[in-house]
Design a protein around this motif. Structure first.
Motif, short mmCIF file in Angstrom:
data_model
loop_
_atom_site.label_atom_id
_atom_site.label_comp_id
_atom_site.label_asym_id
_atom_site.label_seq_id
_atom_site.Cartn_x
_atom_site.Cartn_y
_atom_site.Cartn_z
N GLN A 173 0.83 -1.21 0.00
CA GLN A 173 0.00 0.00 0.00
C GLN A 173 0.87 1.26 0.00
O GLN A 173 0.58 2.22 -0.70
N TRP A 174 1.96 1.24 0.77
CA TRP A 174 2.87 2.38 0.80
C TRP A 174 3.47 2.59 -0.59
O TRP A 174 3.53 3.70 -1.09
N TYR A 175 3.91 1.51 -1.21
CA TYR A 175 4.51 1.58 -2.54
C TYR A 175 3.49 2.12 -3.55
O TYR A 175 3.81 2.98 -4.37
N GLN A 176 2.26 1.65 -3.49
CA GLN A 176 1.23 2.11 -4.42
C GLN A 176 0.96 3.60 -4.24
O GLN A 176 0.84 4.33 -5.22
N ARG A 177 0.87 4.07 -3.00
CA ARG A 177 0.68 5.51 -2.75
C ARG A 177 1.86 6.31 -3.29
O ARG A 177 1.69 7.36 -3.89
N ARG A 178 3.04 5.80 -3.10
CA ARG A 178 4.26 6.49 -3.57
C ARG A 178 4.29 6.57 -5.09
O ARG A 178 4.60 7.62 -5.65
N VAL A 179 3.96 5.47 -5.76
CA VAL A 179 3.93 5.45 -7.22
C VAL A 179 2.90 6.45 -7.73
O VAL A 179 3.17 7.26 -8.62
N ARG A 180 1.69 6.44 -7.14
CA ARG A 180 0.65 7.37 -7.57
C ARG A 180 1.08 8.82 -7.37
O ARG A 180 0.87 9.66 -8.23
N GLY A 181 1.70 9.12 -6.25
CA GLY A 181 2.16 10.49 -5.99
C GLY A 181 3.22 10.93 -6.98
O GLY A 181 3.18 12.05 -7.50
N ASN A 182 4.18 10.06 -7.25
CA ASN A 182 5.24 10.40 -8.20
C ASN A 182 4.70 10.58 -9.61
O ASN A 182 5.12 11.49 -10.33
N ILE A 183 3.77 9.74 -10.00
CA ILE A 183 3.20 9.86 -11.34
C ILE A 183 2.39 11.14 -11.46
O ILE A 183 2.43 11.82 -12.48
N PHE A 184 1.67 11.51 -10.41
CA PHE A 184 0.91 12.75 -10.45
C PHE A 184 1.84 13.95 -10.63
O PHE A 184 1.55 14.86 -11.39
N GLN A 185 2.97 13.94 -9.94
CA GLN A 185 3.93 15.04 -10.09
C GLN A 185 4.46 15.11 -11.52
O GLN A 185 4.67 16.18 -12.06
N LEU A 186 4.67 13.97 -12.14
CA LEU A 186 5.23 13.91 -13.49
C LEU A 186 4.19 14.21 -14.56
O LEU A 186 4.46 14.95 -15.51
N CYS A 187 2.99 13.67 -14.42
CA CYS A 187 1.99 13.74 -15.49
C CYS A 187 0.84 14.69 -15.22
O CYS A 187 0.00 14.90 -16.09
N GLY A 188 0.75 15.23 -14.02
CA GLY A 188 -0.23 16.25 -13.71
C GLY A 188 -1.67 15.82 -13.92
O GLY A 188 -2.09 14.77 -13.45
N ASP A 189 -2.42 16.65 -14.64
CA ASP A 189 -3.86 16.47 -14.80
C ASP A 189 -4.24 15.15 -15.48
O ASP A 189 -5.36 14.69 -15.34
N MET A 190 -3.35 14.57 -16.24
CA MET A 190 -3.66 13.33 -16.93
C MET A 190 -3.73 12.14 -15.96
O MET A 190 -4.30 11.10 -16.28
N THR A 191 -3.17 12.30 -14.77
CA THR A 191 -3.11 11.20 -13.81
C THR A 191 -4.50 10.77 -13.36
O THR A 191 -4.78 9.57 -13.27
N VAL A 192 -5.38 11.71 -13.08
CA VAL A 192 -6.71 11.38 -12.56
C VAL A 192 -7.52 10.55 -13.56
O VAL A 192 -8.06 9.50 -13.20
N PRO A 193 -7.60 10.95 -14.85
CA PRO A 193 -8.33 10.09 -15.80
C PRO A 193 -7.69 8.72 -15.98
O PRO A 193 -8.38 7.71 -16.15
N ALA A 194 -6.35 8.66 -15.91
CA ALA A 194 -5.67 7.36 -16.04
C ALA A 194 -6.01 6.46 -14.86
O ALA A 194 -6.27 5.27 -15.03
N LEU A 195 -6.04 7.04 -13.65
CA LEU A 195 -6.40 6.25 -12.47
C LEU A 195 -7.86 5.80 -12.53
O LEU A 195 -8.20 4.70 -12.08
N ALA A 196 -8.72 6.63 -13.11
CA ALA A 196 -10.13 6.24 -13.28
C ALA A 196 -10.24 5.03 -14.20
O ALA A 196 -11.03 4.11 -13.95
N ILE A 197 -9.45 5.01 -15.26
CA ILE A 197 -9.44 3.86 -16.18
C ILE A 197 -9.03 2.60 -15.43
O ILE A 197 -9.63 1.54 -15.59
N ILE A 198 -8.02 2.73 -14.58
CA ILE A 198 -7.55 1.58 -13.80
C ILE A 198 -8.62 1.14 -12.80
O ILE A 198 -8.90 -0.05 -12.67
N ASP A 199 -9.22 2.10 -12.09
CA ASP A 199 -10.25 1.77 -11.10
C ASP A 199 -11.44 1.08 -11.73
O ASP A 199 -12.09 0.23 -11.11
#
Length: 127
Positions: free
Chosen positions: A14-40
């Motif tokens: 869970q820690w690793y998953q939160r860390r990956v999500r946070g790092n990707i959000f910093q790198l990809c910005g607004d595109m991260t939320v729709p990408a996570l929705a696709i995964i969810d």
């Protein structure tokens, strides 16, 4: 005990998953939320043929399926064409980002296809 090891490994994952999500959000910005929705919504799939060849498919918000060959960072969606190729304002689309995040989180459902189905899918791929 055994449950303690399980809890520790789940906590680490869970820690690793939160860390990956946070790092990707910093790198990809607004595109991260729709990408996570696709995964969810479980719209990322790895399609595997009997001989082990595979591609990734992502179902977009409009219901279209986008196929990504494993060795390329290309998507046949309109967003990729407009923002990555033409405007060069992004380096990937939400479909590719959803695949990359799913792989990083080890969260990609696998579907088995027969060789002829796999070939038909590749022949229908819109380059």
């Amino acid at each position: 005990g055994y449950s303690c090891d399980f809890e520790n490994s789940m906590h680490a994952k869970q820690w690793y998953q939160r860390r990956v999500r946070g790092n990707i959000f910093q790198l990809c910005g607004d595109m991260t939320v729709p990408a996570l929705a696709i995964i969810d919504q479980k719209h990322v799939h790895k399609i595997v043929s009997p001989d082990g060849r595979y591609v990734f498919q992502v179902q977009g918000a409009n219901g279209n399926r986008y196929t990504r060959l494993t060795e390329e960072l290309y998507c046949n969606c309109l967003s990729f064409k407009n923002y990555v190729i033409l405007k060069q304002s992004s380096f990937l689309c939400k479909h590719i980002l959803a695949i990359l995040i799913s792989l990083a989180l080890d969260n990609v459902p696998v579907e088995q296809f027969k060789d002829n189905e796999y070939l038909d899918m590749l022949l229908s791929y819109d380059y």
